[in-house]
Motif scaffolding. Structure first.
Motif, short mmCIF file in Angstrom:
data_model
loop_
_atom_site.label_atom_id
_atom_site.label_comp_id
_atom_site.label_asym_id
_atom_site.label_seq_id
_atom_site.Cartn_x
_atom_site.Cartn_y
_atom_site.Cartn_z
N GLU A 461 0.81 -1.22 0.00
CA GLU A 461 0.00 0.00 0.00
C GLU A 461 0.84 1.27 0.00
N LEU A 462 2.16 1.13 0.14
CA LEU A 462 3.00 2.32 0.17
C LEU A 462 2.89 3.09 -1.13
N GLY A 463 2.85 4.39 -1.03
CA GLY A 463 2.76 5.22 -2.22
C GLY A 463 1.34 5.56 -2.60
N ARG A 464 0.39 4.78 -2.10
CA ARG A 464 -1.01 5.07 -2.39
C ARG A 464 -1.54 6.08 -1.38
N PRO A 465 -2.59 6.81 -1.72
CA PRO A 465 -3.19 7.74 -0.75
C PRO A 465 -3.64 6.99 0.50
N ARG A 466 -3.28 7.51 1.66
CA ARG A 466 -3.63 6.85 2.92
C ARG A 466 -5.11 7.02 3.23
N ALA A 467 -5.69 5.96 3.77
CA ALA A 467 -7.11 5.99 4.09
C ALA A 467 -7.38 7.02 5.19
N THR A 468 -8.49 7.71 5.06
CA THR A 468 -8.88 8.69 6.06
C THR A 468 -9.34 7.98 7.32
N ILE A 469 -8.87 8.44 8.46
CA ILE A 469 -9.23 7.83 9.74
C ILE A 469 -10.44 8.56 10.30
N GLY A 470 -11.58 7.88 10.31
CA GLY A 470 -12.80 8.48 10.82
C GLY A 470 -12.80 8.57 12.33
N HIS A 471 -13.72 9.36 12.84
CA HIS A 471 -13.80 9.54 14.29
C HIS A 471 -14.08 8.21 15.00
N GLY A 472 -14.91 7.38 14.39
CA GLY A 472 -15.22 6.10 15.01
C GLY A 472 -14.08 5.11 14.99
N ASP A 473 -13.08 5.36 14.14
CA ASP A 473 -11.92 4.47 14.05
C ASP A 473 -10.84 4.83 15.07
N ARG A 474 -10.99 5.94 15.74
CA ARG A 474 -9.97 6.41 16.67
C ARG A 474 -10.14 5.72 18.03
N LYS A 475 -9.05 5.18 18.52
CA LYS A 475 -9.05 4.52 19.82
C LYS A 475 -8.08 5.26 20.75
N GLU A 476 -8.58 5.64 21.90
CA GLU A 476 -7.77 6.42 22.82
C GLU A 476 -7.09 5.52 23.85
N PHE A 477 -5.86 5.90 24.17
CA PHE A 477 -5.13 5.24 25.25
C PHE A 477 -4.10 6.23 25.76
N VAL A 478 -4.17 6.55 27.04
CA VAL A 478 -3.22 7.48 27.64
C VAL A 478 -2.23 6.67 28.47
N PRO A 479 -0.98 6.61 28.07
CA PRO A 479 0.01 5.81 28.81
C PRO A 479 0.23 6.35 30.22
N GLN A 480 0.58 5.45 31.10
CA GLN A 480 0.98 5.87 32.43
C GLN A 480 2.36 6.53 32.36
N LYS A 481 2.71 7.26 33.40
CA LYS A 481 4.05 7.80 33.52
C LYS A 481 4.67 7.18 34.76
N LEU A 482 5.44 6.11 34.54
CA LEU A 482 6.00 5.36 35.65
C LEU A 482 7.32 5.97 36.10
N PRO A 483 7.73 5.73 37.36
CA PRO A 483 9.00 6.25 37.85
C PRO A 483 10.16 5.76 36.99
N SER A 484 11.09 6.67 36.69
CA SER A 484 12.22 6.33 35.84
C SER A 484 13.45 7.06 36.36
N VAL A 485 14.45 7.22 35.51
CA VAL A 485 15.67 7.94 35.88
C VAL A 485 15.95 8.99 34.82
N HIS A 486 16.45 10.13 35.27
CA HIS A 486 16.76 11.21 34.34
C HIS A 486 18.06 11.87 34.77
N LEU A 487 19.07 11.75 33.93
CA LEU A 487 20.39 12.32 34.22
C LEU A 487 20.90 11.88 35.59
N GLY A 488 20.74 10.60 35.85
CA GLY A 488 21.25 10.05 37.10
C GLY A 488 20.38 10.30 38.31
#
Length: 762
Positions: A461-488
């Motif tokens: 399908e590459l190179g072809r016009p991409r299909a339009t994503i309708g509102h009903g096709d949209r699936k929401e997911f908000v990732p968690q923000k888990l404890p991590s490390v930043h600059l030590g």
């Protein structure tokens, strides 16, 4: 030596030649030109002829040399070009294992690892995974007496005796010798290959729990797979760690210019399963990170122990979008076995990453997908230095490689021909060398020689016009923000105690579905219940006598509430379990953490909630009819249910009654529960009799989890809610009435004793 210090000899100035003093003197005798011409005429003619001849020869010589130079230049260019291997695909002879001790051994599931030291504890645990054969590939660093019961070990000598073409290309001291192992596994019946290392332990010791081992048939998981949106055509690579709760961590192979893209997806789409031919797992502990992350995020010699969200849904990559992949936590299905080839002309730290991008691009040609899965292994940090020098070419070239692969096209009509064409093009672009072009040719020939069938191509399908994503096709997911490390610096240090608890509760119950039966007016309380329990449980289903589509409230009857549960079970096939709760009972979820989510939970030890009712001498016709229906169902139960019920059930002529205000059914008992509901059929057994009957038939009470044994249960319902019967130390409290918003506010304030963050709701 610096430039200014270098020795520079003084130039030697030669004296100008001295002219004869009489040479230009005005008294010099004038030249008689006519006399001189007549005297030297023949000499002039001879010299002229000589000059013309020399000029002609010089001209002809130059013309010849130009042609010769052009020829040499053309020849030099031809010598610099990479030779495209000529393969007679129809003349490849089979390679049969005749030398190894395992010549007759066959298995469909293989785990392939490279070993340089004696067996690790992690490897010993891999060997114990049921239904999988571990294949250990040795190299020049591997001890000569290496041995592990249950594993097949191939030494360098044994590898050489297998007659695979690829052996001639492999370095002696590298993990890329796993290519021999892949071919050996395919030769011996492999249908699935788990690419692993000896530092990772499979979580719960069950690969089938984490990956999709079956893509077709009855055992295949049929629920849709969440997929990154293809709406932005300029987005060609993603950091999957963000989706699984770690925004400040990035995988090895992600272009450094993309590290700062930490925002989560606005929305996803869905993909139906069956083509997730390559399945990349996430690793807890020490994930697959590069040297830049490893050196900048460590403040001391402490080990990394990074955790990812195990309840986040697996996520697929659409065509045109890629993700970094590795060689120590990836499952390959048979249709993608050709993508196992580890290139040999690049550094070991770059080999599996280049393989991953190369394989993803070719996977699009057969309609396949890469899917990234929640944590599948725990990988231990051995606190070893990461060789940045071996990653340098990766950091420099990976961004350019992704752009090249997304734009690459092929007109070939067979997959292996496309593979050869792409490998050749990558060598021309300098991503690897001619060695890998030859290696690719031998790899593909070896695949065919061991009986591998190349997959068919599918429309790209590459190179072809991409299909339009309708509102009903949209699936929401908000990732968690888990404890991590930043600059030590550990981010967990900035998370206060209350937020830390909330994260822990959500992590524990995020994949448990809460089914709440609401007896109060739903238009006054439904949103409040979702607000309260939706912070902890990812999915909250509300049932009531009256449905309400605007509030997503489903219709059900409390007397037969159990009959609605199988339908809900079927809608959430990936849930760990289902917790049923009536709105007259308050759930103190913070006290449920110790409970075993693989066991049944019910208040069987709470005397006022669970008790036996005599059926003889009871004047109630209703009790009598309930007893007859229960007996009828028990008599039709299969043997294992019937025996369990009669061994654990009430004495003769009595019946167990349970308030059934709160109970939990784990995934492993869902099939049993649905079977028992089917046995009830159209009989109108009350919910309070059906639930204890089901529980006693499914398992023995000593095996139930005791989490609800300490719940507060009062039969004398007070006229008003009273804090005197509430305790934040109890797992649940009954009764409690919430009929409107003021009642809800009072409840939240009293529950804040166990969850202080609840005060933010009011």
């Amino acid at each position: 030596m610096f430039v200014q210090d270098r020795f520079s000899p003084k130039p030697q100035i030669r004296p100008l030649p001295q002219l004869h003093p009489d040479r230009l003197h005005p008294s010099t005798k004038s030249l008689d030109f006519s006399s001189w011409l007549s005297e030297n005429f023949y000499k002039i003619i001879a010299i002229s002829l000589l000059i013309v001849s020399v000029a002609g020869i010089f001209f002809l010589k130059n013309v010849g040399n130009s042609g010769a130079l052009m020829c040499l230049q053309t020849r030099a260019i031809e010598l610099e070009r990479i030779a495209f291997p000529k393969v007679e695909w129809n003349l490849i002879k089979p390679i049969v294992d005749k030398t190894s001790p395992y010549a007759s051994f066959q298995s469909e599931r293989w785990i392939v690892v490279s070993v340089s030291n004696y067996p690790s504890n992690s490897l010993r645990r891999l060997v114990k995974i049921k239904g999988w054969q571990v294949l250990a590939i040795g190299n020049s660093k591997t001890p000569s007496d290496w041995n592990l019961k249950g594993a097949i070990f191939l030494s360098l000598d044994q590898q050489a005796s297998l007659n695979f073409r690829v052996v001639d290309h492999l370095p002696y001291d590298s993990y890329v010798r796993k290519s021999v192992g892949y071919l050996f596994a395919i030769q011996h019946g492999a249908k699935k290959i788990f690419d692993a290392d000896d530092r990772g332990e499979v979580i719960d010791g069950d690969l089938g729990k984490h990956f999709d081992l079956e893509l077709i048939g009855e055992k295949a998981r049929r629920q849709p797979i969440m997929q990154y949106s293809h709406e932005n055509p300029n987005k060609t690579v993603v950091n999957p760690y963000i989706h699984f709760g770690q925004r400040s961590v990035w995988p090895r192979g992600l272009p450094l210019e993309n590290v700062g893209e930490v925002g989560h997806e606005e929305f996803y789409t869905e993909l139906y399963g069956g083509k997730q031919l390559i399945q990349q797992g996430i690793s807890n502990g020490l994930p697959d990170v590069d040297s830049v992350f490893y050196f900048t995020r460590k403040s001391s010699l402490e080990m990394f122990d990074i955790q990812f969200d195990e309840h986040a849904p697996k996520v697929a990559l659409p065509q045109g979008m890629m993700v970094p992949m590795n060689s120590f936590n990836t499952l390959f299905h048979a249709s993608a076995f050709w993508a196992l080839m580890l290139p040999v002309s690049v550094s070991t730290m770059a080999s599996d990453v280049l393989r991953g991008y190369w394989g993803q691009r070719l996977l699009w040609e057969i309609g396949g997908h890469v899917v990234v899965y929640p944590p599948t292994v725990h990988r231990f940090d051995s606190i070893q230095s990461y060789p940045f020098s071996e990653e340098k070419d990766l950091h420099v070239n990976v961004g350019r490689l992704i752009k090249f692969l997304v734009q690459w096209r092929s007109g070939k009509h067979r997959l292996f021909e496309k593979i050869m064409q792409l490998s050749y093009a990558m060598a021309e672009e300098g991503f690897w060398t001619e060695l890998d072009v030859k290696f690719t040719a031998d790899w593909l020939q070896d695949l065919l020689a061991v009986g591998y069938q190349q997959p068919r191509l599918m429309t790209l399908e590459l190179g072809r016009p991409r299909a339009t994503i309708g509102h009903g096709d949209r699936k929401e997911f908000v990732p968690q923000k888990l404890p991590s490390v930043h600059l030590g610096v550990k981010e967990v240090g900035t998370v206060n105690y209350e937020i830390g608890n909330l994260i822990q509760w959500r992590k524990n119950f995020g994949n448990v579905v809460l089914i709440l039966f609401c007896t109060s007016p739903v238009e006054r309380t439904a949103l409040e219940w979702r607000l309260l329990y939706g912070r902890i449980f990812k999915t909250v289903i509300i049932l009531s006598e009256q449905s309400n589509s605007e509030l997503a409230v489903e219709r059900g009857q409390l007397e037969q509430a159990y009959k609605y549960l199988p339908k809900i079970f079927d809608r959430y096939t990936s849930a760990e379990g289902f917790l049923f709760l009536q709105d007259d009972t308050i759930l103190n979820y913070w006290n449920l953490l110790p409970a075993d989510k693989n066991k049944l939970w019910i208040a069987d030890q709470v005397s006022n909630s669970w008790f036996a009712v005599p059926t003889r001498g009871n004047d109630s016709a209703w009790f009598s009819s309930q007893a007859k229906m229960v007996k009828k169902v028990v008599n039709t139960m299969p043997a294992h249910f019937q025996v369990s019920y009669k061994e654990n059930g009430p004495a003769k002529n009595s019946l167990i009654l349970c308030s059934s205000d709160v109970f939990y059914v784990p995934r492993r008992f869902l099939g049993d529960f649905k079977d028992l509901v089917g046995l009830v059929g159209n009989l109108e057994i009350h919910h309070k009799f059906a639930i204890p009957m089901f529980f006693l038939a499914m398992d023995s009470p000593p095996h139930f989890d005791s989490v609800f044994n300490k719940m507060i249960y009062r039969t004398d319902i007070p006229s008003k809610n009273s804090s005197s019967i509430y305790s934040a130390l109890a797992p649940a409290v009954h009764p409690w009435s919430v009929a409107n918003e003021p009642d809800f506010i009072k409840l939240v304030r009293i529950m804040a004793e166990g969850d202080p963050l609840l005060m933010e709701l009011v």
